[in-house]
Motif scaffolding. Structure first.
Motif, PDB file in Angstrom:
ATOM      1  N   ASN A  52     -26.409 -71.502  50.398  1.00 21.01           N
ATOM      2  CA  ASN A  52     -26.142 -70.424  51.371  1.00 21.01           C
ATOM      3  C   ASN A  52     -24.908 -69.594  51.035  1.00 21.01           C
ATOM      4  O   ASN A  52     -24.590 -68.659  51.774  1.00 21.01           O
ATOM      5  N   LYS A  53     -24.230 -69.923  49.935  1.00 21.06           N
ATOM      6  CA  LYS A  53     -23.105 -69.073  49.524  1.00 21.06           C
ATOM      7  C   LYS A  53     -23.610 -67.925  48.645  1.00 21.06           C
ATOM      8  O   LYS A  53     -24.626 -68.044  47.967  1.00 21.06           O
ATOM      9  N   HIS A  54     -22.846 -66.812  48.615  1.00 21.68           N
ATOM     10  CA  HIS A  54     -23.247 -65.642  47.818  1.00 21.68           C
ATOM     11  C   HIS A  54     -22.962 -65.899  46.341  1.00 21.68           C
ATOM     12  O   HIS A  54     -21.949 -66.507  45.985  1.00 21.68           O
ATOM     13  N   LYS A  65     -16.377 -73.786  39.274  1.00 15.74           N
ATOM     14  CA  LYS A  65     -15.789 -74.174  40.543  1.00 15.74           C
ATOM     15  C   LYS A  65     -14.277 -74.369  40.420  1.00 15.74           C
ATOM     16  O   LYS A  65     -13.504 -74.003  41.321  1.00 15.74           O
ATOM     17  N   HIS A 123     -27.839 -64.738  48.318  1.00 17.08           N
ATOM     18  CA  HIS A 123     -27.325 -66.051  48.709  1.00 17.08           C
ATOM     19  C   HIS A 123     -28.147 -67.150  48.038  1.00 17.08           C
ATOM     20  O   HIS A 123     -29.376 -67.055  47.935  1.00 17.08           O
ATOM     21  N   TYR A 165     -20.506 -77.020  40.838  1.00 18.88           N
ATOM     22  CA  TYR A 165     -20.726 -77.144  42.277  1.00 18.88           C
ATOM     23  C   TYR A 165     -21.822 -78.180  42.572  1.00 18.88           C
ATOM     24  O   TYR A 165     -22.856 -78.196  41.908  1.00 18.88           O
ATOM     25  N   VAL A 216     -19.668 -65.782  43.862  1.00 20.02           N
ATOM     26  CA  VAL A 216     -18.612 -66.752  43.598  1.00 20.02           C
ATOM     27  C   VAL A 216     -18.546 -67.116  42.120  1.00 20.02           C
ATOM     28  O   VAL A 216     -17.544 -67.681  41.662  1.00 20.02           O
ATOM     29  N   GLU A 218     -22.317 -77.914  48.306  1.00 22.75           N
ATOM     30  CA  GLU A 218     -21.194 -76.972  48.296  1.00 22.75           C
ATOM     31  C   GLU A 218     -21.634 -75.527  48.093  1.00 22.75           C
ATOM     32  O   GLU A 218     -20.940 -74.600  48.541  1.00 22.75           O
ATOM     33  N   ILE A 219     -22.786 -75.356  47.453  1.00 19.36           N
ATOM     34  CA  ILE A 219     -23.146 -74.000  47.033  1.00 19.36           C
ATOM     35  C   ILE A 219     -24.259 -73.373  47.862  1.00 19.36           C
ATOM     36  O   ILE A 219     -24.359 -72.140  47.930  1.00 19.36           O
TER      37      ILE A 219
END
Length: 643
Positions: free
Chosen positions: A188-190, A227, A167, A181, A193, A185-186
């Protein structure tokens, strides 16, 4: 030293501990300054002298800003005092100079002080030398700032961190430039993406992490997804990170866009919208835009005129270049952006720097700017130069203070002259009446004696001589009393700490003969232990009051009670009797010199004792009054300051 509350708060919360004020003041390891309402130093403790290098005699009556950074800055100092009064407290940090010109970093805490009537009377200032702590923070800040600027300034590379599961936990501008991004927006996201659907199905992200953890790093080139869904050819380096215990704590990932593609239309549109939102030709206001990290991305004519920088000088630089060194060390620029981001706007007044290093007093407004989707896209910053206005306000304030001081001095002088005039009028009345009366009597008896001599009437001659002597003695007593009364204001007060029990005891002892002759019962009860004042005058005060009570009896045995207690920081004394009392219309008149309410053959005296009492009390900054009813005794109340 643990100091949970300010000294001003301590005294306010624990008034019963007021006697320990001096002990706390002297033993506190923090520097303590007491200022009057104008900001001048009225007292300081030993720790304050040790920190600043100045003796208390060096600091007495000086404005507090004179022990600052050597620039004698009354405008900023006045602003800080106003903020402290408005917010009830204020803590500031900054460089200061010792007496030997050695610089030290000081933490200064202002607390306003109020009297019993909630009138603002000054400030309590606590100061600590935290130079060593600040140097350590500054070194750490410099190290972290160099790394942050190095990473964040890179736009050609996307550089970010992953946790052990993949993450995203950090993001730089290059990540926005390469992937499209924003940071919000990004995080903590994996990181999957960034991979195409087919790569995700093939479990390629997991395999890349596994390879990096087993071999230390993973490198490849391949297609990645922006994105907006478009593809770009990427050079990727994934490196495993381990702590000092050889435990995997995450990965660093560096991505470079090798397709040399232009920015997306969306990024270009946002940039154009930011420029259109500025009025670039406004000359009286500095208006410019910051990106989300505080770097300058636009510049107008007003900013050039106020700050002296051209657009080429500042575009791309962090906006802290306009701030004094103290504000930078305190992390003020970043804190202002944090406030603006949290509340929508940050506004203040303070010193800022021009390109040539000169200072100007600025009003600044920082506003968070959001795009159509509610994402933070940067900040707008508006600056006004208020130096000239502030200098005019300062000059006006100084003029007003001088005028007020002059008015106060004239008021005191006028009051003193009025008091002197009243005393002169009283003296004239006394001379014209009280002193003339025994003179007329002596003259009359001298004429009678002359006649008796001619007539050889020696029996009546002896009688006239006796009456003439009595009249002369009365005139002598009146003159002595008048001189005694006039001297009270001229003799300086010898203020000292007195035991109240001893003062009252001496006053009563001086009246032993009168007490024994009258058979009076004198009761002393509930006395406070100490008071500050002139021993001779206070003994005279209570001696006169007790003597007055012994004299005005109604035929019964005199009973006199003396007691005292604390009342709102002052000491209240009451001397009461069971005598003839005083009618309401005469309660104020009795304190006038030579004012008598009865004939001398009824109650002997000259009408000076209570006038002396009033003058003694007023010289001790106190108040005296009588409470009574005709035929029901009287009580005299005295309110004196404790110290």
């Amino acid at each position: 030293m643990i100091f949970a509350v300010s000294l001003a708060d301590f005294i306010t919360r624990y008034p019963s501990m007021h006697l320990n004020y001096d002990l706390i003041f002297r033993s506190c390891s923090e520097g303590i300054f007491v200022l009057d309402e104008t900001g001048r130093i009225t007292a300081c403790n030993a720790a304050a002298s040790a920190i600043t290098g100045y003796d208390d005699t060096d600091l007495e009556c000086k404005p507090f800003f004179t022990i600052g950074d050597g620039q004698d800055d009354p405008i900023k100092y006045r602003y800080e005092l106003d903020q402290a009064l408005k917010k009830k407290s204020l803590v500031v940090e900054g460089w200061k100079l010792k007496k030997d010109q050695t610089r030290y970093w000081a933490e200064t805490s202002y607390s306003p002080l109020f009297d019993d009537f909630q009138k603002h009377v000054g400030f309590c200032v606590l100061m600590r030398d935290i130079t060593e702590k600040k140097q350590h923070q500054f070194q750490l800040l410099q190290s972290e700032e160099r790394y942050r600027l190095m990473v964040e300034a890179i736009r050609d590379y996307s550089i970010f961190m992953l946790d052990p599961e993949g993450h995203v936990i950090t993001w730089n501008d290059g990540g926005t430039f390469v992937h499209g991004y924003a940071e919000s927006e990004i995080l903590n996201k994996h990181f999957s993406v960034f991979y195409s659907a087919s790569d995700v199905i093939d479990d390629k992200p997991r395999k890349a992490l596994q390879t990096a953890s087993e071999s230390g790093s993973y490198r490849e080139e391949g297609w990645r997804v922006k994105k907006d869904g478009s593809l770009f050819w990427a050079n990727v380096v994934l490196t495993a990170l381990y702590n000092d215990r050889n435990k995997l704590i995450g990965y660093s990932k560096v991505t470079r866009d090798l397709t040399d593609r232009l920015k997306s239309e969306d990024v270009l549109r946002q940039s154009e919208a930011r420029y259109r939102s500025l009025v670039e030709q406004v000359g009286d206001y500095g208006i410019f835009m910051l990106d989300i990290r505080g770097r300058i991305i636009s510049w107008n004519e007003g900013a050039r005129r106020i700050k002296g920088y051209s657009a080429d000088d500042v575009i791309g630089k962090y906006f802290s270049i306009f701030y004094p060194e103290e504000d930078i060390l305190n992390g003020k620029p970043a804190w202002e952006l944090k406030v603006a981001r949290a509340t929508g706007k940050y506004e203040e007044e303070g010193w800022r720097l021009r390109k040539d290093g000169s200072r100007f007093w600025a009003n600044i407004v920082i506003t968070a700017v959001y795009d159509t989707e509610g994402r933070l896209s940067g900040f707008s910053k508006v600056t006004r130069d208020l130096t000239e206005r502030k200098m005019n306000e300062q000059a006006l304030q100084e003029s007003s203070d001088r005028y007020k001081q002059l008015v106060d001095e004239l008021s005191v002088t006028n009051s003193e002259l009025s008091s002197v005039n009243r005393e002169l009028e009283q003296f004239t009345a006394i001379v014209s009446h009280d002193l003339k009366e025994p003179v007329r009597t002596v003259r009359s008896f001298l004429h009678l004696m002359d006649r008796h001599v001619d007539q050889q009437n020696y029996d009546n001659l002896r009688l006239s001589i006796g009456k003439g002597i009595l009249a002369a003695q009365r005139m002598h007593d009146l003159i002595d009393n008048l001189l005694h009364y006039s001297q009270i204001s001229k003799v300086g007060l010898q203020r000292q700490k007195l035991r109240v029990e001893e003062v009252i005891g001496e006053a009563i002892q001086n009246l032993d003969d009168a007490v024994a002759q009258s058979g009076a019962k004198i009761q002393v009860e509930s006395l406070v232990p100490f008071i500050y004042g002139d021993r001779v005058q206070l003994v005279q005060l209570f001696q006169n009051l007790v003597a007055n009570a012994l004299k005005f009896t109604n035929g019964s045995t005199p009973e006199v009670t003396v007691k005292s207690w604390m009342e709102n920081g002052s000491v209240r004394f009451v001397v009461s009797d069971n005598g003839i009392g005083i009618s309401p219309e005469n309660l104020e008149k009795i304190f006038e010199i030579f004012r008598r309410l009865h004939f001398a053959n009824q109650y002997p005296g000259h009408g000076v004792g209570l006038a002396v009492c009033k003058k003694v009390v007023e010289r001790h900054r106190g108040r005296i009054w009588a409470e009574s009813a005709q035929g029901k005794g009287a009580s005299f109340h005295i309110l004196l300051p404790k110290i």
